[in-house]
Design a protein around this motif. Sequence first.
Motif, mmCIF file in Angstrom:
data_model
loop_
_atom_site.group_PDB
_atom_site.id
_atom_site.type_symbol
_atom_site.label_atom_id
_atom_site.label_comp_id
_atom_site.label_asym_id
_atom_site.label_seq_id
_atom_site.Cartn_x
_atom_site.Cartn_y
_atom_site.Cartn_z
ATOM 1 N N ASN A 1 0.619 -5.529 6.208
ATOM 2 C CA ASN A 1 -0.327 -4.555 6.716
ATOM 3 C C ASN A 1 -0.850 -3.658 5.605
ATOM 4 O O ASN A 1 -0.160 -2.754 5.171
ATOM 5 C CB ASN A 1 0.383 -3.716 7.774
ATOM 6 C CG ASN A 1 -0.583 -3.336 8.843
ATOM 7 O OD1 ASN A 1 -1.591 -2.679 8.566
ATOM 8 N ND2 ASN A 1 -0.306 -3.763 10.051
ATOM 9 N N MET A 2 -2.072 -3.916 5.160
ATOM 10 C CA MET A 2 -2.625 -3.128 4.060
ATOM 11 C C MET A 2 -4.111 -2.911 4.297
ATOM 12 O O MET A 2 -4.748 -3.716 4.972
ATOM 13 C CB MET A 2 -2.431 -3.872 2.729
ATOM 14 C CG MET A 2 -0.980 -4.081 2.347
ATOM 15 S SD MET A 2 -0.817 -4.907 0.764
ATOM 16 C CE MET A 2 -1.359 -6.560 1.162
ATOM 17 N N PRO A 3 -4.658 -1.830 3.734
ATOM 18 C CA PRO A 3 -6.098 -1.627 3.880
ATOM 19 C C PRO A 3 -6.887 -2.622 3.025
ATOM 20 O O PRO A 3 -6.323 -3.292 2.169
ATOM 21 C CB PRO A 3 -6.312 -0.193 3.380
ATOM 22 C CG PRO A 3 -5.140 0.102 2.524
ATOM 23 C CD PRO A 3 -4.014 -0.736 3.035
ATOM 24 N N MET B 1 7.249 2.253 -1.179
ATOM 25 C CA MET B 1 7.706 0.869 -1.297
ATOM 26 C C MET B 1 7.528 0.367 -2.719
ATOM 27 O O MET B 1 8.411 -0.282 -3.275
ATOM 28 C CB MET B 1 6.875 -0.023 -0.369
ATOM 29 C CG MET B 1 7.570 -0.428 0.893
ATOM 30 S SD MET B 1 9.326 -0.721 0.726
ATOM 31 C CE MET B 1 9.823 0.069 2.235
ATOM 32 N N GLU C 1 4.226 10.983 0.499
ATOM 33 C CA GLU C 1 3.369 9.988 1.107
ATOM 34 C C GLU C 1 3.271 10.231 2.611
ATOM 35 O O GLU C 1 2.220 10.059 3.212
ATOM 36 C CB GLU C 1 3.916 8.596 0.815
ATOM 37 C CG GLU C 1 2.865 7.548 0.913
ATOM 38 C CD GLU C 1 3.354 6.200 0.441
ATOM 39 O OE1 GLU C 1 4.567 6.036 0.229
ATOM 40 O OE2 GLU C 1 2.508 5.308 0.299
ATOM 41 N N LYS D 1 3.624 -13.636 13.576
ATOM 42 C CA LYS D 1 3.169 -13.099 12.289
ATOM 43 C C LYS D 1 3.761 -13.943 11.157
ATOM 44 O O LYS D 1 3.086 -14.267 10.190
ATOM 45 C CB LYS D 1 3.619 -11.641 12.130
ATOM 46 C CG LYS D 1 2.944 -10.697 13.110
ATOM 47 C CD LYS D 1 1.935 -9.804 12.406
ATOM 48 C CE LYS D 1 1.080 -9.005 13.372
ATOM 49 N NZ LYS D 1 1.865 -8.010 14.103
ATOM 50 N N LYS D 2 5.029 -14.289 11.320
ATOM 51 C CA LYS D 2 5.685 -15.142 10.333
ATOM 52 C C LYS D 2 4.913 -16.436 10.194
ATOM 53 O O LYS D 2 4.635 -16.903 9.096
ATOM 54 C CB LYS D 2 7.107 -15.501 10.807
ATOM 55 C CG LYS D 2 8.191 -14.565 10.333
ATOM 56 C CD LYS D 2 9.541 -15.221 10.590
ATOM 57 C CE LYS D 2 10.657 -14.233 10.348
ATOM 58 N NZ LYS D 2 11.982 -14.811 10.514
ATOM 59 N N ASP E 1 3.173 -7.207 0.992
ATOM 60 C CA ASP E 1 3.233 -6.592 2.303
ATOM 61 C C ASP E 1 2.184 -7.284 3.183
ATOM 62 O O ASP E 1 1.318 -8.004 2.673
ATOM 63 C CB ASP E 1 2.874 -5.098 2.115
ATOM 64 C CG ASP E 1 3.056 -4.303 3.392
ATOM 65 O OD1 ASP E 1 3.812 -4.751 4.272
ATOM 66 O OD2 ASP E 1 2.456 -3.221 3.505
ATOM 67 N N VAL F 1 12.473 -9.246 5.532
ATOM 68 C CA VAL F 1 12.187 -8.122 6.411
ATOM 69 C C VAL F 1 12.558 -6.819 5.716
ATOM 70 O O VAL F 1 13.583 -6.707 5.073
ATOM 71 C CB VAL F 1 12.960 -8.261 7.740
ATOM 72 C CG1 VAL F 1 12.754 -7.026 8.602
ATOM 73 C CG2 VAL F 1 12.489 -9.499 8.473
ATOM 74 N N LYS F 2 11.627 -5.833 5.818
ATOM 75 C CA LYS F 2 11.889 -4.492 5.308
ATOM 76 C C LYS F 2 12.646 -3.708 6.369
ATOM 77 O O LYS F 2 12.381 -3.905 7.535
ATOM 78 C CB LYS F 2 10.559 -3.784 5.009
ATOM 79 C CG LYS F 2 9.930 -4.193 3.712
ATOM 80 C CD LYS F 2 8.863 -3.211 3.273
ATOM 81 C CE LYS F 2 7.557 -3.380 4.033
ATOM 82 N NZ LYS F 2 6.413 -2.710 3.409
ATOM 83 N N ASP G 1 0.823 -1.212 0.000
ATOM 84 C CA ASP G 1 0.000 0.000 0.000
ATOM 85 C C ASP G 1 0.859 1.265 0.000
ATOM 86 O O ASP G 1 0.358 2.352 -0.239
ATOM 87 C CB ASP G 1 -0.963 0.013 1.187
ATOM 88 C CG ASP G 1 -0.240 0.005 2.516
ATOM 89 O OD1 ASP G 1 0.815 -0.646 2.600
ATOM 90 O OD2 ASP G 1 -0.724 0.636 3.461
ATOM 91 N N SER G 2 2.124 1.133 0.286
ATOM 92 C CA SER G 2 2.970 2.325 0.317
ATOM 93 C C SER G 2 3.537 2.608 -1.071
ATOM 94 O O SER G 2 4.181 1.758 -1.678
ATOM 95 C CB SER G 2 4.109 2.125 1.312
ATOM 96 O OG SER G 2 5.184 2.970 0.985
ATOM 97 N N ARG H 1 -1.671 2.061 10.317
ATOM 98 C CA ARG H 1 -1.018 1.912 9.037
ATOM 99 C C ARG H 1 -0.224 3.148 8.637
ATOM 100 O O ARG H 1 0.840 3.064 8.056
ATOM 101 C CB ARG H 1 -2.038 1.571 7.959
ATOM 102 C CG ARG H 1 -1.734 0.267 7.300
ATOM 103 C CD ARG H 1 -2.673 -0.095 6.192
ATOM 104 N NE ARG H 1 -3.805 0.763 6.040
ATOM 105 C CZ ARG H 1 -5.031 0.432 6.431
ATOM 106 N NH1 ARG H 1 -5.259 -0.706 7.033
ATOM 107 N NH2 ARG H 1 -6.024 1.275 6.228
ATOM 108 N N THR I 1 7.848 -7.404 4.762
ATOM 109 C CA THR I 1 7.192 -6.574 5.780
ATOM 110 C C THR I 1 8.170 -6.104 6.840
ATOM 111 O O THR I 1 9.233 -6.696 7.019
ATOM 112 C CB THR I 1 6.039 -7.348 6.443
ATOM 113 O OG1 THR I 1 5.510 -6.584 7.507
ATOM 114 C CG2 THR I 1 6.525 -8.673 6.971
ATOM 115 N N THR I 2 7.779 -5.059 7.522
ATOM 116 C CA THR I 2 8.630 -4.550 8.591
ATOM 117 C C THR I 2 8.467 -5.390 9.848
ATOM 118 O O THR I 2 9.256 -5.286 10.765
ATOM 119 C CB THR I 2 8.248 -3.111 8.950
ATOM 120 O OG1 THR I 2 6.844 -3.025 9.065
ATOM 121 C CG2 THR I 2 8.750 -2.137 7.917
ATOM 122 N N GLU I 3 7.383 -6.183 9.862
ATOM 123 C CA GLU I 3 7.115 -6.903 11.099
ATOM 124 C C GLU I 3 7.854 -8.230 11.115
ATOM 125 O O GLU I 3 7.785 -8.992 10.159
ATOM 126 C CB GLU I 3 5.611 -7.121 11.245
ATOM 127 C CG GLU I 3 4.911 -5.785 11.354
ATOM 128 C CD GLU I 3 3.408 -5.910 11.385
ATOM 129 O OE1 GLU I 3 2.898 -6.307 12.437
ATOM 130 O OE2 GLU I 3 2.767 -5.607 10.388
#
Lengths: 121, 741, 99
Positions: free
Chosen positions: A55-57, A14, B14, A90-91, A53, A104-105, A10-11, B44, A83-85
């Motif tokens: 985490n996304m809407p 990125m 952004e 989560k993995k 990713d 990992v980001k 979503d970024s 987010r 992802t950053t997480e």
Amino acid sequence: MKKTILTVDDSRTMREMLKATLLGAGYEVMQAEDGVHGLEVLEGAMPDVILTDINMPRMDGFGFIEGVRRDSRYRSVPILVLTTEGEPEKKDRARRAGATGWIVKPFDPEKLINAIRRLAA
Amino acid sequence: MDTMAAIKQTFFQECEEQLVELESGLLALEDGTSEPDTINAVFRAVHSIKGGAGAFGLEQLVRFAHAFETALDLVRGGKLTATRAILKTMLSAADVLADLVRITREDGVADDAEITRMVQQLEAISHGGAAAAGSQPADAEPADDLDFVPIQISLADLIGAGPSGTRSFKIRFEPKTGFYARANEPLVMLREISRLGAMRVTCDQTRLPSLTELDPEGAYLAWEIHLDTESDESALRDIFEFVEFDCDISIEEKQVEADFDTDAFAQLMSLASGQTPPMAQPLEPRTEQIAAEIASRNESETANRKSDANKGFNQAGATIRVDLERVERLIDLVGELVINQAMLSQRVAEARIARSSALAMGLDELEQLSREIQDSVMAIRAQPVKPIFQRMSRVVREAADMTGKSVTLHCDGDSTEVDKTVIERLTDPLTHMIRNAIDHGIEKPEVRLAAGKPESGHIRLAAMHRSGRVVIEVSDDGGGINRERVRSAAIAKGLIEPEAQLSDEEIDNLIFLPGFSTAATVTDMSGRGVGMDVVKRSIQALGGRISIASTPGRGSTFVMSLPLTLAVLDGMIVSVADETLIVPLTAIVETLKPSTGDIYHMGGDSRVIRIRDTFVPLIDIGHVLGYRNKLADPQNCVVVLIDLEGHARRALLVDTIQGQRQVVIKSLEANYRRVDGIAAATILGDGRVALILDVDAVVENANGKAASSASESLDLDHDTHARAPQRAHDFATELEPEPVE
Amino acid sequence: MSTKMRKPEVLKLAENLDITEATPLIGELLKHRGADIKIDASSVKKMGGQCLQALLCASATWTLDGTHIEIITPSDDFLQCVEAYGLHLSHFSSQEPAL
């Protein structure tokens, strides 16, 4: 034939980074902004590797991966989670959803390309 | 690297969007929203900033965003209730984050102490939440802090960094069903291992059943690999990093010196460590059937999604992102086009071609089209005022905190669009007006309660389009302007005569005079050295006007009327000493032919003109700008009466008036340099360059000259200042038929 | 399941033998059970672990059945895969009983 990579993030930042990195490594790039969009973009396409990713809407990465794996056509497409997480649970959730790997980001471009290269081989 | 710089630019853009998202989300939570979408979006926003910041190695930003995100994650996960106090801290954190983004963007260094303080506050929140939820130990978090920024090590580094000398490994690799289900392939692993050195592979087929018993998607094979490599074990582990749960792996280093059966040892080890014995139970035996079932059920869903997909693409096509530079270039070009078209029209007119001819009519159509193109292109750069309004909620919070008052902000019409260049220059005036309203307008809670008002003060920001302009209102429900105090302050500062008779509106407008300040004590905010005169000047610099309406005990309303764009201007073309100048139409009240009897010499070069019952200082433009040394004879001139900030008036003396027209503004500063008294330039239809007058600067210059030559004119100056507003106001209402309130 | 023996039948492998090919491949193989069969690997570009085990399983099954199975015209990619898996082409052929 050039390999195609689908990135779902979503970024915009990125997406642009991934695009620059992947194009630089000679891949074709398809991009989507969230899980729902990702499944839409996937329709009628056959990427060699998917990067997503978490985490996304609208639809997060877990939902997206499950969606991809549910579709028999895409069962063999490797999915790398980006992802950053880094939490183990989560993995594990991503793995259970059907993710092939985890990066990992912020990502090291060289490592990312290595990972894709070997998965797309 | 160019691409990286461009992406960084995107990142900061952004960030701005995420910050707006963050703030509006937090404000919605403060208003009691319990929508999960809201907290998710807030999370987010911060998460996304952190991700991008990490990619660019912006450590301070990463550190802060991480602390923020951790707290938000607890709220998101329901482990922490977002109380008012917590939301307040989070709003402050959002402010700090916004600052940090801005500082980072400008390559500055943020005040580490402030960041650390905020991080500590956020951590306190997180720990409180974690402790309350009784989950992980509270102090486990900070230790993880640095953990998530991966150290960037390439495989090559690893190999190079390893201890020298060849080492031998024996690897047994046994995929499970899940390994294949997740689209992993043993070949990928084997190839990766082969990159580390010389290897020998054997395939273990002992667990293969007969074909009829074979589960097509089961996992029966295993591989044994002997590898001679200069890498160490971690390089091997890295290869299996993703799949450690989906296969059994044993990696043993063969000690070259030790002379015992390493294979047997490895087997022992794997037994001891509880490794799955051969003939492992196939996991998820029915995966395939279930998958097939789901797949068939999904056929119809897939079809649905296909039609949705088209919809999605259409929506995605609704907006595009364009580099601002390109838009500006386009606006510039269209400006040239309009000028060119005007020149062409003029040539045709000069050639005495009949207006009814096909050529003239075609030109009319071209003019129409050019205008439409210009309007459409301007609309590209138009942006809603929402972001700037949202920024004001922070100003309100800070000002309220600083003054110990309780204030809420309400915004209307935040989707109203204005040219980006106008919006950018609105922040400062709006900030100042809001601070002013809170500092001087809104009363302390106890005073409000005593006056029967709600304890919390209310500020309303509203934007609307009105007859081709944008109107922005800032109103408060405070005590209104204290006219007695304003009046006495103005007298004390010599701005008006003690005996001057002023209407309420005239008194209210005194606050726009330069050097005026009513604050009895210098507060934190009003001590910043910015007065309402500066606000007025910056609004005027935008080609706008500002006015105030105030009711004692009920509050004040500031009304700003602004042009939609700074790219074009309606101007009056005048000649002065053979030069062509443009006077912005917004400043002009009327034009008149002076009669000799109305001109009074005040000594030195200063003159005034009597217009009806008022004396107005007369400014000889040609003289002020240095076009001629001698004062012009008013009899051969035209007077343009202009309205200054603070509703003071001046009479500008020009030679002739050529007409009125819309002109395309060309910046002098960008193309030449700043010239005092001149705001910008334009190119007229006949190709001549005309200068656009900066009315206020010209008046200021003239004041300087007058002050040095005749001190008595100053008194009169002030007198007219004080007397003018009533008439100016009348005129302003004539100009804007719809009442402001 | 026919028993039209004599002439060895030919089964042509798909290009990309990934997980989605495993089930159809086993189905095809089972159809030829009891008959001599040649596996045409000329167009194979990729062979995943599950198709690999299906082929290995077939050769073991054919050996037990006493019928003949072998790979014909293997593509370079196929040969490379086989080697990378630590195997030889002979692993895919039925073993004639040693006399």
